[in-house]
Design a protein around this motif. Sequence first.
Motif, PDB file in Angstrom:
ATOM      1  N   GLU A   1       1.215   5.552   4.318  1.00 39.71           N
ATOM      2  CA  GLU A   1       1.812   4.261   5.338  1.00 39.71           C
ATOM      3  C   GLU A   1       1.210   4.385   6.608  1.00 39.71           C
ATOM      4  OE1 GLU A   1       6.129   5.034   5.229  1.00 39.71           O
ATOM      5  OE2 GLU A   1       6.171   3.462   3.505  1.00 39.71           O
ATOM      6  N   SER A   2       0.755   5.595   7.338  1.00 39.03           N
ATOM      7  CA  SER A   2       0.225   5.521   8.556  1.00 39.03           C
ATOM      8  C   SER A   2      -1.313   5.190   8.479  1.00 39.03           C
ATOM      9  CB  SER A   2       0.230   7.082   9.063  1.00 39.03           C
ATOM     10  OG  SER A   2       1.451   7.537   9.343  1.00 39.03           O
ATOM     11  N   SER A   3      -1.881   5.434   7.089  1.00 38.68           N
ATOM     12  CA  SER A   3      -3.238   4.940   6.905  1.00 38.68           C
ATOM     13  C   SER A   3      -3.248   3.330   6.861  1.00 38.68           C
ATOM     14  CB  SER A   3      -3.966   5.557   5.823  1.00 38.68           C
ATOM     15  OG  SER A   3      -3.256   5.103   4.680  1.00 38.68           O
ATOM     16  N   LEU A   4      -2.329   2.746   6.605  1.00 42.44           N
ATOM     17  CA  LEU A   4      -2.241   1.439   6.083  1.00 42.44           C
ATOM     18  C   LEU A   4      -2.104   0.663   7.482  1.00 42.44           C
ATOM     19  CD1 LEU A   4      -0.078   1.263   2.873  1.00 42.44           C
ATOM     20  CD2 LEU A   4      -2.411   1.256   3.076  1.00 42.44           C
ATOM     21  N   LEU A   5      -1.492   1.177   8.695  1.00 46.33           N
ATOM     22  CA  LEU A   5      -1.131   0.618   9.843  1.00 46.33           C
ATOM     23  C   LEU A   5      -2.544   0.385  10.407  1.00 46.33           C
ATOM     24  CD1 LEU A   5       1.939   2.479  11.020  1.00 46.33           C
ATOM     25  CD2 LEU A   5       2.106   0.484  10.099  1.00 46.33           C
ATOM     26  N   PRO A   6      -2.497  -0.792  11.251  1.00 45.70           N
ATOM     27  CA  PRO A   6      -3.754  -1.173  12.103  1.00 45.70           C
ATOM     28  C   PRO A   6      -3.925   0.140  13.071  1.00 45.70           C
ATOM     29  CG  PRO A   6      -2.422  -3.063  12.123  1.00 45.70           C
ATOM     30  CD  PRO A   6      -1.431  -1.766  11.518  1.00 45.70           C
ATOM     31  N   ASP A   7      -5.028   0.355  13.313  1.00 43.40           N
ATOM     32  CA  ASP A   7      -5.613   1.567  14.506  1.00 43.40           C
ATOM     33  C   ASP A   7      -5.662   1.001  15.966  1.00 43.40           C
ATOM     34  OD1 ASP A   7      -6.450   3.528  15.966  1.00 43.40           O
ATOM     35  OD2 ASP A   7      -8.065   4.144  14.624  1.00 43.40           O
ATOM     36  N   PRO A   8      -4.659   1.303  16.595  1.00 51.46           N
ATOM     37  CA  PRO A   8      -4.377   0.637  17.752  1.00 51.46           C
ATOM     38  C   PRO A   8      -5.545   0.900  18.892  1.00 51.46           C
ATOM     39  CG  PRO A   8      -2.923   2.691  17.794  1.00 51.46           C
ATOM     40  CD  PRO A   8      -3.612   2.449  16.354  1.00 51.46           C
TER      41      PRO A   8
ATOM     42  N   GLY B   1     -17.125   3.122   3.149  1.00 54.31           N
ATOM     43  CA  GLY B   1     -16.441   2.987   4.384  1.00 54.31           C
ATOM     44  C   GLY B   1     -15.039   2.281   4.414  1.00 54.31           C
ATOM     45  N   ILE B   2     -14.333   2.998   3.637  1.00 46.84           N
ATOM     46  CA  ILE B   2     -12.893   2.428   3.511  1.00 46.84           C
ATOM     47  C   ILE B   2     -11.903   3.870   3.859  1.00 46.84           C
ATOM     48  CG2 ILE B   2     -13.303   0.726   1.729  1.00 46.84           C
ATOM     49  CD1 ILE B   2     -12.219   2.354  -0.224  1.00 46.84           C
ATOM     50  N   PRO B   3     -10.837   3.712   4.366  1.00 45.42           N
ATOM     51  CA  PRO B   3      -9.790   4.703   4.567  1.00 45.42           C
ATOM     52  C   PRO B   3      -9.638   5.359   3.330  1.00 45.42           C
ATOM     53  CG  PRO B   3      -8.980   2.623   5.611  1.00 45.42           C
ATOM     54  CD  PRO B   3     -10.044   2.246   4.612  1.00 45.42           C
ATOM     55  N   VAL B   4      -9.270   6.936   3.538  1.00 46.30           N
ATOM     56  CA  VAL B   4      -8.985   7.685   2.494  1.00 46.30           C
ATOM     57  C   VAL B   4      -7.741   8.694   2.833  1.00 46.30           C
ATOM     58  CG1 VAL B   4     -10.908   9.299   3.351  1.00 46.30           C
ATOM     59  CG2 VAL B   4      -9.839   9.296   0.977  1.00 46.30           C
ATOM     60  N   VAL B   5      -7.007   8.804   1.927  1.00 42.49           N
ATOM     61  CA  VAL B   5      -5.771   9.985   2.139  1.00 42.49           C
ATOM     62  C   VAL B   5      -6.227  11.084   1.049  1.00 42.49           C
ATOM     63  CG1 VAL B   5      -3.297  10.618   1.791  1.00 42.49           C
ATOM     64  CG2 VAL B   5      -4.128   8.366   2.867  1.00 42.49           C
ATOM     65  N   SER B   6      -6.654  11.969   1.472  1.00 44.47           N
ATOM     66  CA  SER B   6      -6.964  13.374   0.587  1.00 44.47           C
ATOM     67  C   SER B   6      -5.720  14.343   0.551  1.00 44.47           C
ATOM     68  CB  SER B   6      -8.248  14.034   1.406  1.00 44.47           C
ATOM     69  OG  SER B   6      -8.612  14.831   0.286  1.00 44.47           O
ATOM     70  N   VAL B   7      -5.541  14.478  -0.527  1.00 41.88           N
ATOM     71  CA  VAL B   7      -4.304  15.488  -0.727  1.00 41.88           C
ATOM     72  C   VAL B   7      -4.891  16.979  -1.027  1.00 41.88           C
ATOM     73  CG1 VAL B   7      -2.319  16.050  -2.477  1.00 41.88           C
ATOM     74  CG2 VAL B   7      -2.796  13.817  -2.001  1.00 41.88           C
ATOM     75  N   PHE B   8      -4.707  17.860  -0.058  1.00 42.64           N
ATOM     76  CA  PHE B   8      -5.155  19.209  -0.271  1.00 42.64           C
ATOM     77  C   PHE B   8      -4.215  20.082  -0.694  1.00 42.64           C
ATOM     78  CE2 PHE B   8      -8.661  17.676   1.916  1.00 42.64           C
ATOM     79  CZ  PHE B   8      -9.542  18.732   2.139  1.00 42.64           C
ATOM     80  N   GLY B   9      -4.674  20.949  -1.761  1.00 39.63           N
ATOM     81  CA  GLY B   9      -3.760  22.082  -2.339  1.00 39.63           C
ATOM     82  C   GLY B   9      -4.204  23.405  -1.802  1.00 39.63           C
TER      83      GLY B   9
ATOM     84  N   LEU C   1     -14.882   0.229  -5.183  1.00 36.50           N
ATOM     85  CA  LEU C   1     -14.274   0.790  -4.135  1.00 36.50           C
ATOM     86  C   LEU C   1     -14.510   0.095  -2.724  1.00 36.50           C
ATOM     87  CD1 LEU C   1     -14.440   4.824  -4.920  1.00 36.50           C
ATOM     88  CD2 LEU C   1     -12.235   3.118  -5.049  1.00 36.50           C
ATOM     89  N   SER C   2     -15.566  -0.266  -2.618  1.00 37.33           N
ATOM     90  CA  SER C   2     -16.010  -1.014  -1.460  1.00 37.33           C
ATOM     91  C   SER C   2     -15.012  -2.387  -1.206  1.00 37.33           C
ATOM     92  CB  SER C   2     -17.470  -1.577  -1.182  1.00 37.33           C
ATOM     93  OG  SER C   2     -17.583  -2.728  -2.328  1.00 37.33           O
ATOM     94  N   THR C   3     -14.373  -2.536  -2.043  1.00 38.19           N
ATOM     95  CA  THR C   3     -13.526  -3.913  -1.613  1.00 38.19           C
ATOM     96  C   THR C   3     -12.049  -3.613  -1.706  1.00 38.19           C
ATOM     97  OG1 THR C   3     -13.203  -4.451  -4.178  1.00 38.19           O
ATOM     98  CG2 THR C   3     -15.223  -5.210  -3.144  1.00 38.19           C
ATOM     99  N   ALA C   4     -11.747  -1.985  -1.973  1.00 40.15           N
ATOM    100  CA  ALA C   4     -10.428  -1.819  -1.839  1.00 40.15           C
ATOM    101  C   ALA C   4      -9.929  -1.656  -0.416  1.00 40.15           C
ATOM    102  CB  ALA C   4     -10.251  -0.363  -2.483  1.00 40.15           C
ATOM    103  N   HIS C   5      -8.569  -1.431  -0.178  1.00 45.67           N
ATOM    104  CA  HIS C   5      -7.851  -1.388   0.945  1.00 45.67           C
ATOM    105  C   HIS C   5      -7.825   0.378   1.577  1.00 45.67           C
ATOM    106  CE1 HIS C   5      -5.273  -2.811   4.066  1.00 45.67           C
ATOM    107  NE2 HIS C   5      -4.731  -1.938   4.184  1.00 45.67           N
ATOM    108  N   LEU C   6      -7.643   0.991   0.399  1.00 47.78           N
ATOM    109  CA  LEU C   6      -7.498   2.363   0.491  1.00 47.78           C
ATOM    110  C   LEU C   6      -7.634   3.228  -0.742  1.00 47.78           C
ATOM    111  CD1 LEU C   6      -6.140   4.712   2.512  1.00 47.78           C
ATOM    112  CD2 LEU C   6      -3.913   3.966   1.418  1.00 47.78           C
ATOM    113  N   VAL C   7      -8.123   4.484  -0.539  1.00 55.99           N
ATOM    114  CA  VAL C   7      -8.148   5.630  -1.757  1.00 55.99           C
ATOM    115  C   VAL C   7      -7.214   6.660  -1.498  1.00 55.99           C
ATOM    116  CG1 VAL C   7      -9.825   7.108  -2.615  1.00 55.99           C
ATOM    117  CG2 VAL C   7     -10.689   4.937  -2.301  1.00 55.99           C
TER     118      VAL C   7
END
Length: 273
Positions: free
Chosen positions: A264-271, A199-207, A178-184
């Motif tokens: 898609e928002s998480s994949l964009l560069p953080d301004p 230390g990689i970005p994460v999108v967590s789906v809450f239910g 996972l340390s080499t991934a772009h996103l989880v």
Amino acid sequence: TTLFCARISAQRKITFAKPWNLFFFHKRVKWPAEWPESLRLLSLMQFDSQELQEEIRKLPAGDFWYKKDSHGKLPSPPQWADPHQSWKSEPDYSNFAQKKGLQEKKWIALFPGSVWATKMWTAEGYQRLGQQLQSKGYQVVIMGGPDEKKLGSEVSAAIPGSLNLCGQTSLAESMELLSTAHLVVGNDSSSSHMAALVGIPVVSVFGPTILQFGYRPWAQDSYVAELENLSCRPCGPHGHRQCPLGHHHCMKHLSVESVLRVVESSLLPDPSR
């Protein structure tokens, strides 16, 4: 846990005050319910560190940590409380990703499983999301534990070109990978915390659960996708084996389009960086 701690011959034992642990600890403090769990646990050590006391005193109010921006992003942890700052892989599996044919930061991990059935977004949702990510040029890798092999195969089979590693990696190997991934992308489960640690970005789906319980992803780049304003949310602190009302709207009605927007928002560069 209290009985376990009672048998430890430590000079100082500090815990949160509960009716059953009065006689087993040297100091008991109020449980700071408004904070994320990571800050709650760190707060136990402030009585032996004036520096930590000062850092905690400067923390924003609890609601601050659960307020998402328009893209679903949560506030980042303070640097002194960021788990990634102190993580170090042991042993070294630095070539593990290459052995699997994965290029660094060119692949995205999907974790469709969870110990709690109601915490799981639909298999169809992960399938369609994976298809979209593959079409955008990302290598999609399905990950999870040994009990999730069947689910991993089901999701992977619908995503041409994806790689299914469910049940094929140890915890140490998973972390290094996972340390080499772009996103989880995963459910409100262990995948979020693993991503934070490396230390990689994460999108967590809450239910069935909500952020205010305190178990939010604790990463610098944490995003949440959820179906808000449901009267039946939350239905419990950990989810259930089955939806108490029998419909599971919190996950079944969470559209692929809404999750994809957050991804898609998480994949964009953080301004701001």
